[in-house]
Design a protein around this motif. Structure first.
Motif, mmCIF file in Angstrom:
data_model
loop_
_atom_site.group_PDB
_atom_site.id
_atom_site.type_symbol
_atom_site.label_atom_id
_atom_site.label_comp_id
_atom_site.label_asym_id
_atom_site.label_seq_id
_atom_site.Cartn_x
_atom_site.Cartn_y
_atom_site.Cartn_z
ATOM 1 N N ASN A 105 -5.141 -0.482 -1.898
ATOM 2 C CA ASN A 105 -6.033 -0.349 -3.046
ATOM 3 C C ASN A 105 -5.252 0.090 -4.053
ATOM 4 O O ASN A 105 -4.166 0.816 -3.950
ATOM 5 C CB ASN A 105 -7.101 0.902 -2.900
ATOM 6 C CG ASN A 105 -7.944 0.592 -1.624
ATOM 7 O OD1 ASN A 105 -8.453 -0.504 -1.412
ATOM 8 N ND2 ASN A 105 -7.924 1.573 -0.894
ATOM 9 N N VAL A 106 -5.729 -0.077 -5.395
ATOM 10 C CA VAL A 106 -5.171 0.641 -6.717
ATOM 11 C C VAL A 106 -6.183 1.337 -7.569
ATOM 12 O O VAL A 106 -7.301 0.769 -7.218
ATOM 13 C CB VAL A 106 -4.422 -0.672 -7.369
ATOM 14 C CG1 VAL A 106 -3.036 -1.136 -6.686
ATOM 15 C CG2 VAL A 106 -5.238 -1.659 -7.988
ATOM 16 N N GLN A 107 -5.783 1.863 -8.270
ATOM 17 C CA GLN A 107 -6.586 2.761 -9.225
ATOM 18 C C GLN A 107 -6.477 1.606 -10.571
ATOM 19 O O GLN A 107 -5.868 1.435 -10.893
ATOM 20 C CB GLN A 107 -5.964 3.900 -9.642
ATOM 21 C CG GLN A 107 -7.048 4.907 -10.207
ATOM 22 C CD GLN A 107 -6.497 6.113 -10.362
ATOM 23 O OE1 GLN A 107 -5.259 6.473 -10.255
ATOM 24 N NE2 GLN A 107 -7.315 7.234 -10.203
ATOM 25 N N SER A 158 0.983 -1.372 -12.204
ATOM 26 C CA SER A 158 2.109 -2.223 -11.620
ATOM 27 C C SER A 158 1.730 -3.800 -11.373
ATOM 28 O O SER A 158 2.542 -4.503 -10.784
ATOM 29 C CB SER A 158 2.556 -1.617 -10.012
ATOM 30 O OG SER A 158 2.616 -0.170 -10.259
ATOM 31 N N ALA A 206 0.271 2.227 -6.545
ATOM 32 C CA ALA A 206 -1.179 2.925 -6.535
ATOM 33 C C ALA A 206 -1.956 2.658 -7.865
ATOM 34 O O ALA A 206 -3.158 2.860 -7.714
ATOM 35 C CB ALA A 206 -0.857 4.256 -6.495
ATOM 36 N N SER A 207 -1.319 1.813 -8.768
ATOM 37 C CA SER A 207 -2.045 1.616 -10.063
ATOM 38 C C SER A 207 -1.999 0.262 -10.383
ATOM 39 O O SER A 207 -0.940 -0.358 -10.208
ATOM 40 C CB SER A 207 -1.385 2.671 -11.000
ATOM 41 O OG SER A 207 -1.754 2.252 -12.298
ATOM 42 N N SER A 253 -6.443 -6.867 2.017
ATOM 43 C CA SER A 253 -6.406 -5.430 1.553
ATOM 44 C C SER A 253 -7.373 -4.464 1.587
ATOM 45 O O SER A 253 -7.221 -3.124 1.877
ATOM 46 C CB SER A 253 -6.150 -5.739 -0.106
ATOM 47 O OG SER A 253 -7.303 -6.375 -0.513
ATOM 48 N N HIS A 309 3.647 1.636 -1.620
ATOM 49 C CA HIS A 309 4.386 1.916 -2.865
ATOM 50 C C HIS A 309 3.608 1.523 -4.062
ATOM 51 O O HIS A 309 4.241 1.883 -5.242
ATOM 52 C CB HIS A 309 5.632 1.037 -3.054
ATOM 53 C CG HIS A 309 6.509 1.343 -1.700
ATOM 54 N ND1 HIS A 309 7.342 2.384 -1.699
ATOM 55 C CD2 HIS A 309 6.843 0.513 -0.591
ATOM 56 C CE1 HIS A 309 8.091 2.351 -0.460
ATOM 57 N NE2 HIS A 309 7.729 1.496 0.197
ATOM 58 N N ARG A 336 0.912 -1.341 -0.036
ATOM 59 C CA ARG A 336 0.040 -0.159 -0.057
ATOM 60 C C ARG A 336 0.888 1.341 -0.076
ATOM 61 O O ARG A 336 0.401 2.351 -0.530
ATOM 62 C CB ARG A 336 -0.964 0.023 1.122
ATOM 63 C CG ARG A 336 -0.315 0.216 2.429
ATOM 64 C CD ARG A 336 -1.272 0.106 3.578
ATOM 65 N NE ARG A 336 -0.540 0.052 4.968
ATOM 66 C CZ ARG A 336 -1.185 0.018 6.040
ATOM 67 N NH1 ARG A 336 -2.629 -0.144 6.169
ATOM 68 N NH2 ARG A 336 -0.351 0.023 7.328
ATOM 69 N N LYS A 392 -10.804 3.389 -7.647
ATOM 70 C CA LYS A 392 -9.988 2.708 -6.627
ATOM 71 C C LYS A 392 -10.669 1.266 -6.024
ATOM 72 O O LYS A 392 -11.764 1.346 -5.360
ATOM 73 C CB LYS A 392 -9.783 3.690 -5.407
ATOM 74 C CG LYS A 392 -8.850 4.552 -5.710
ATOM 75 C CD LYS A 392 -7.929 5.176 -4.436
ATOM 76 C CE LYS A 392 -6.797 5.623 -4.901
ATOM 77 N NZ LYS A 392 -5.622 5.994 -4.001
#
Ligand code: P5A
Length: 446
Positions: free
Chosen positions: A301-303, A127, A123-124, A295, A121, A119, A309
């Motif tokens: 969370n990721v976008q 990755s 965000a999207s 999570s 490092h 979380r 998100k």
């Protein structure tokens, strides 16, 4: 290594409190020393096997695209309060307070910590997919530590964690782990059968344990005899090919194989009667898919592609690295000691110099030792002045798959003796031919 300079504290007596072969032989062969209940020092011979197993695990994880790293053994309790497991985990967790009165713990597993790293490092979704793993000591304050390293309190585990955008992606990660585990165990000379199991404190509904069948195992297992015939062998696996990876998993999981936790009498009854088996197994690994269990509460969370998100889908996957040392011995020993599979043996071959001080014996032993090393093999040269019987007993006990015996009588005819620990069969060969044969035998294991 020359035995005269090594540290191999073998015991003649059978330790009284060791109930199973692997525990007895690990103590007798000077592989481990107990320091407290379920806590062991790894003496040089045991340490070597542990490292060979660890190396195979690393190679197969990285072949599957998983990324090595290292997390600490000591963790802050606050992370576990976020997931709700600090209270839920119970007395198996070793809780520690530091000098500032902060609650810490010795990690029994790392789901919370890896979720925290993620979380911070990532965000999207770009990755993803991502699978990180480490091999690190764990502590579980087991109520009944026993059988040596098989059920320790401190033990060495490979634990990996996958992060994916969707459930479908995470199930591919699950399958990828299953196949990579099959290959890992096969390289160690083991047949480990994936069996539907219970997820316990890790969580989730999808989980398989990998079991090595052995009468001394602690798990009750029910299976179709057909599962014991399955082999991955050396088929090429493309770990990105979802259909291929799933195909292998289906092949290995379609026959009935369950631990008692999920055993279903009705389904078992559908297995042809002559193929139904009920026995014991040693759990050498377990894989889990648990979706957003960590999570969501921890905000990992990721976008997604649409900008929204979403919590990532996760699973975790463990191999009992230190337990494997015991499991391999349970699966491969006789009345005289251990019989290491070539893939994990601490030394590739033992050279027994039958008459130390005899010029020809010394020269041939030393030359063999040097040549084998040049070829990348790791020999153990017994250059001690023990009697022949004691030398052979030690070699049998420590279980090196091959032994070269160098004696004055053979040397008069230009030969040494090459003996297989597994079959006990010997053949007389010139020293050069013995070296060539060993190099060929170990091709693929170096
Ligand atoms: C998966 C990795 C987990 O902890 N979290 C991270 C998940 N799974 S597990 O099944 O609980 O443990 C993974 C493997 O570790 C070995 N193991 C042990 N080995 C020796 N002594 C113990 N007390 C012990 N407990 C677990 C097992 O091989 C298990 O499959």
């Amino acid at each position: 290594m020359r035995l005269s300079r090594y540290f191999l504290p073998v015991l003649k007596e059978t330790p009284a409190d060791a109930q199973i072969a692997s525990h007895r032989y690990m103590l007798r062969a000077g592989m481990i020393r107990q320091q407290a209940a379920g806590i062991y020092s790894w003496l040089p011979l045991g340490f070597k096997v542990l490292k060979r197993i660890e190396q195979i695990v690393h190679e197969e994880q990285q072949r599957a695209g998983h990324i090595p790293m290292l997390m600490p053994t000591i963790q802050p309790a606050d992370l576990w309060r976020e997931s709700g497991r600090y209270d839920a985990y119970g007395p198996e967790m070793l809780r520690i307070r530091d000098r500032h009165d902060r609650d810490m713990l010795f990690g029994p597993t790392n789901e919370e910590m890896i979720t925290d790293i993620f979380r911070a490092h990532v965000a999207s979704y770009k990755s993803l997919p991502l699978t990180l793993y480490h091999i690190q000591w764990k502590f579980r304050d087991e109520i009944r530590p026993r059988f040596g390293v098989m059920r320790g309190r401190e033990f060495y585990m490979k634990d990996g964690y996958n992060f994916d955008l969707t459930k479908e992606d995470a199930l591919h990660a699950y399958n990828r782990h299953m196949v990579s585990y099959l290959r890992t165990y096969e390289r160690m000379g083991l047949t480990a059968i994936p069996m539907r199991a219970d997820s316990g404190p890790i969580g989730g509904d999808d989980t398989h344990e990998f079991l090595v069948l052995a009468p001394t195992g602690e798990s009750d297992v029910f299976y179709d005899a057909g599962v014991t015939e399955l082999k991955l062998g050396d088929r090429e696996i493309d770990y990105d090919d979802r259909a291929q990876v799933k195909g292998v998993c289906d092949e290995f999981t379609s026959l009935y194989a369950r631990t008692d936790e999920t055993h279903d009498e009705a389904l078992y009854g559908e297995v042809p009667e002559d193929r139904r088996r009920h026995g014991k197994g040693i759990e050498v690994g377990q894989i889990f898919y648990f979706g957003t269990k960590y999570s969501e509460p921890m905000g990992a969370n990721v976008q997604g592609p649409d900008g929204a998100k979403v919590p990532v889908h996760m699973g975790s996957h463990g191999i009992g690295v230190s337990r494997l040392v015991g499991a391999i011995i349970e699966a491969s020993h006789d009345d005289n000691g251990i019989i290491w599979p070539e893939g994990v043996t601490p030394f590739h071959v033992g050279i027994v110099n039958m008459r130390v001080g005899d010029e020809a014996c010394d020269a041939t032993s030393t030359a063999l030792y040097g040549t084998l090393k040049t070829l990348g093999l790791d020999p153990l040269l017994d250059d001690t002045d023990e009697r022949a019987g004691a030398k052979f007993a030690t070699m049998d006990l420590i279980g090196l798959p091959w032994r070269i015996t160098v004696g004055p009588r053979g040397l008069k005819n230009g030969v040494v003796e090459l003996t297989s620990r597994r079959t006990g069969e010997s053949e007389e060969l010139s020293p050069e031919a013995a070296v060539q044969k060993l190099a060929a035998l170990y091709e693929g294991h170096l």
